[in-house]
Design an enzyme around this catalytic site. Structure first.
Site, PDB file in Angstrom:
ATOM      1  N   GLY A  80      -1.709  16.354  -4.856  1.00 18.70           N
ATOM      2  CA  GLY A  80      -2.556  17.274  -4.105  1.00 18.70           C
ATOM      3  C   GLY A  80      -2.344  18.742  -4.443  1.00 18.70           C
ATOM      4  O   GLY A  80      -2.776  19.623  -3.697  1.00 18.70           O
ATOM      5  N   GLU A  88       3.849  10.617   1.050  1.00 19.88           N
ATOM      6  CA  GLU A  88       3.533  11.172   2.372  1.00 19.88           C
ATOM      7  C   GLU A  88       4.182  10.334   3.483  1.00 19.88           C
ATOM      8  O   GLU A  88       4.555  10.860   4.533  1.00 19.88           O
ATOM      9  CB  GLU A  88       2.011  11.274   2.539  1.00 19.88           C
ATOM     10  CG  GLU A  88       1.470  12.420   1.687  1.00 19.88           C
ATOM     11  CD  GLU A  88       0.125  12.177   1.045  1.00 19.88           C
ATOM     12  OE1 GLU A  88      -0.642  11.335   1.533  1.00 19.88           O
ATOM     13  OE2 GLU A  88      -0.158  12.836   0.025  1.00 19.88           O
ATOM     14  N   LYS A 123      -6.578   8.571   1.799  1.00 17.27           N
ATOM     15  CA  LYS A 123      -5.691   9.190   2.811  1.00 17.27           C
ATOM     16  C   LYS A 123      -6.432   9.278   4.147  1.00 17.27           C
ATOM     17  O   LYS A 123      -7.202   8.379   4.457  1.00 17.27           O
ATOM     18  CB  LYS A 123      -5.181  10.538   2.295  1.00 17.27           C
ATOM     19  CG  LYS A 123      -4.557  10.365   0.894  1.00 17.27           C
ATOM     20  CD  LYS A 123      -3.798  11.539   0.384  1.00 17.27           C
ATOM     21  CE  LYS A 123      -3.230  11.203  -0.995  1.00 17.27           C
ATOM     22  NZ  LYS A 123      -2.424  12.267  -1.572  1.00 17.27           N
ATOM     23  N   ASN A 180      -7.006   6.381  -3.247  1.00 16.03           N
ATOM     24  CA  ASN A 180      -6.347   6.520  -1.943  1.00 16.03           C
ATOM     25  C   ASN A 180      -7.043   7.647  -1.185  1.00 16.03           C
ATOM     26  O   ASN A 180      -6.869   8.816  -1.511  1.00 16.03           O
ATOM     27  CB  ASN A 180      -4.854   6.828  -2.171  1.00 16.03           C
ATOM     28  CG  ASN A 180      -4.117   7.095  -0.871  1.00 16.03           C
ATOM     29  OD1 ASN A 180      -4.656   6.873   0.220  1.00 16.03           O
ATOM     30  ND2 ASN A 180      -2.887   7.578  -0.974  1.00 16.03           N
ATOM     31  N   SER A 228      -2.761  14.462  -8.811  1.00 15.94           N
ATOM     32  CA  SER A 228      -3.770  15.426  -9.274  1.00 15.94           C
ATOM     33  C   SER A 228      -4.575  14.946 -10.490  1.00 15.94           C
ATOM     34  O   SER A 228      -4.972  15.762 -11.320  1.00 15.94           O
ATOM     35  CB  SER A 228      -3.116  16.780  -9.569  1.00 15.94           C
ATOM     36  OG  SER A 228      -2.615  17.354  -8.375  1.00 15.94           O
ATOM     37  N   HIS A 268       4.528   5.474  -0.158  1.00 14.20           N
ATOM     38  CA  HIS A 268       3.828   6.672  -0.641  1.00 14.20           C
ATOM     39  C   HIS A 268       4.624   7.909  -0.223  1.00 14.20           C
ATOM     40  O   HIS A 268       5.232   7.922   0.855  1.00 14.20           O
ATOM     41  CB  HIS A 268       2.417   6.719  -0.052  1.00 14.20           C
ATOM     42  CG  HIS A 268       1.579   7.780  -0.684  1.00 14.20           C
ATOM     43  ND1 HIS A 268       1.670   9.093  -0.306  1.00 14.20           N
ATOM     44  CD2 HIS A 268       0.681   7.733  -1.694  1.00 14.20           C
ATOM     45  CE1 HIS A 268       0.839   9.806  -1.052  1.00 14.20           C
ATOM     46  NE2 HIS A 268       0.232   9.009  -1.898  1.00 14.20           N
ATOM     47  N   GLU A 292       4.460   8.545  -8.840  1.00 13.98           N
ATOM     48  CA  GLU A 292       3.750   9.702  -8.286  1.00 13.98           C
ATOM     49  C   GLU A 292       4.755  10.821  -8.018  1.00 13.98           C
ATOM     50  O   GLU A 292       5.385  10.841  -6.955  1.00 13.98           O
ATOM     51  CB  GLU A 292       3.065   9.325  -6.967  1.00 13.98           C
ATOM     52  CG  GLU A 292       1.917   8.371  -7.116  1.00 13.98           C
ATOM     53  CD  GLU A 292       0.880   8.579  -6.019  1.00 13.98           C
ATOM     54  OE1 GLU A 292      -0.278   8.821  -6.353  1.00 13.98           O
ATOM     55  OE2 GLU A 292       1.241   8.539  -4.835  1.00 13.98           O
TER      56      GLU A 292
HETATM   57  P1  13P Z   1      -3.992  13.559  -5.517  1.00 14.49           P
HETATM   58  O1  13P Z   1      -4.763  12.801  -6.585  1.00 14.49           O
HETATM   59  O2  13P Z   1      -4.871  14.204  -4.504  1.00 14.49           O
HETATM   60  O3  13P Z   1      -2.980  14.451  -6.114  1.00 14.49           O
HETATM   61  O4  13P Z   1      -3.179  12.443  -4.690  1.00 14.49           O
HETATM   62  C1  13P Z   1      -2.428  11.520  -5.384  1.00 14.49           C
HETATM   63  C2  13P Z   1      -1.967  10.504  -4.414  1.00 14.49           C
HETATM   64  O5  13P Z   1      -1.142  10.790  -3.566  1.00 14.49           O
HETATM   65  C3  13P Z   1      -2.532   9.166  -4.515  1.00 14.49           C
HETATM   66  O6  13P Z   1      -1.838   8.278  -3.713  1.00 14.49           O
END
Ligand code: 13P
Length: 259
Positions: free
Chosen positions: A174, A98, A13, A11, A214, A96, A168
């Site tokens: 992140g 976010e 983003k 992903n 992460s 997700h 997640e």
């Molecule tokens: P990170 O791997 O940067 O923590 O992000 C995970 C994520 O949100 C994948 O959709």
């Protein structure tokens, strides 16, 4: 989804422009081998999906939308529908963290998006996970329960076979603070328990569940070795074609690290 393939989803983003995305795919295609037991999925920004769909060999990589609107067409300025994504992507992220926390998507929105994806023959990757506060209050299982009920309401047993779930934990996204494998197993067992409750044992056994938060090239094997984990949803580490290709290598069962 059948659990015969390990799913590795990158992903990106809101990162990489058209030129960078194209270069990345070019580099990745040189280093990632196609394995029957691994499905590699890239989720770039919407802007690049059309051109990447022409660039990628769909046998090597599939594409996923990071987001879409649940209506199929109409006066919804600025939005993209699952209908418009058909033929371009095979998967779509839904719910997700976010989207839930930054853009305040509700379970109702998420449920409508799951339905829109299914209606348009895209595979929704339904993301669920607790915040740091919910974790500290020992509410992880309750949150997973509510998010699954919220997202899957109206989904039939047949439709469930074309859905992927991603666990997640929000606090692990992140932050570099990845969840312990034992905690991931625990949470994914709770997810399967909920699926069993809603759809029966067979559906729970067949449910494809990913971990995300992460994950790095160094930590990927620890999660992939867990019998409950059927793949990974990777953010930051997927932006580096080399690190991402290392993760894909670890997912291949021929790899000495695989379960
Ligand atoms: P990170 O791997 O940067 O923590 O992000 C995970 C994520 O949100 C994948 O959709």
């Amino acid at each position: 989804m059948a659990r015969d393939k390990t799913l590795i989803v990158g992903n990106w983003k809101m990162n990489l422009n058209m030129h960078e995305a194209s270069l990345y795919v070019h580099q990745l295609s040189k280093v990632v081998k196609t394995h029957r037991d691994v499905e590699v999925v890239l989720a770039p920004t919407a802007l690049t999906l059309q051109s990447l769909s022409l660039q990628v060999n769909f046998r090597q990589f599939k594409l996923a939308a990071q987001n879409f609107y649940w209506r199929d067409s109409g006066a919804y300025t600025g939005e993209i529908s699952a209908t418009q994504l058909r033929g371009i992507v095979q998967y779509a992220l839904v719910g997700h963290s976010e989207r839930r926390h930054v853009f305040h998507e509700s379970d109702k929105d998420i449920r409508a998006k799951v339905q829109a994806a299914i209606r348009n023959h895209l595979i929704p990757i339904l993301c669920v996970g607790e915040t740091a506060f919910e974790r500290s209050e020992d509410e992880t299982q309750a949150v997973l329960h509510d998010q699954l009920i919220g997202g899957l309401a109206n989904v039939t047993s047949d439709e469930l076979e074309h859905i992927v779930i991603a666990y997640e934990p929000v606090w692990a996204i992140g932050t570099g603070q990845n969840a312990l494998p034992v905690d991931v197993s625990h949470a994914i067992r709770a997810i399967r328990g909920q699926i069993k409750h809603l759809y029966g044992q067979k559906a729970a056994d067949n449910m494809q569940v990913l971990y995300g938060g992460s994950v790095t090239a160094d930590s990927a094997a620890d999660y992939l070795a867990l019998p409950d984990v059927d793949g990974l949803l990777i953010g930051g580490a997927s932006l580096d074609a080399h690190a991402f290709s290392e993760i894909v290598k670890k997912a291949h069962k021929g790899s000495s690290l695989a379960k």
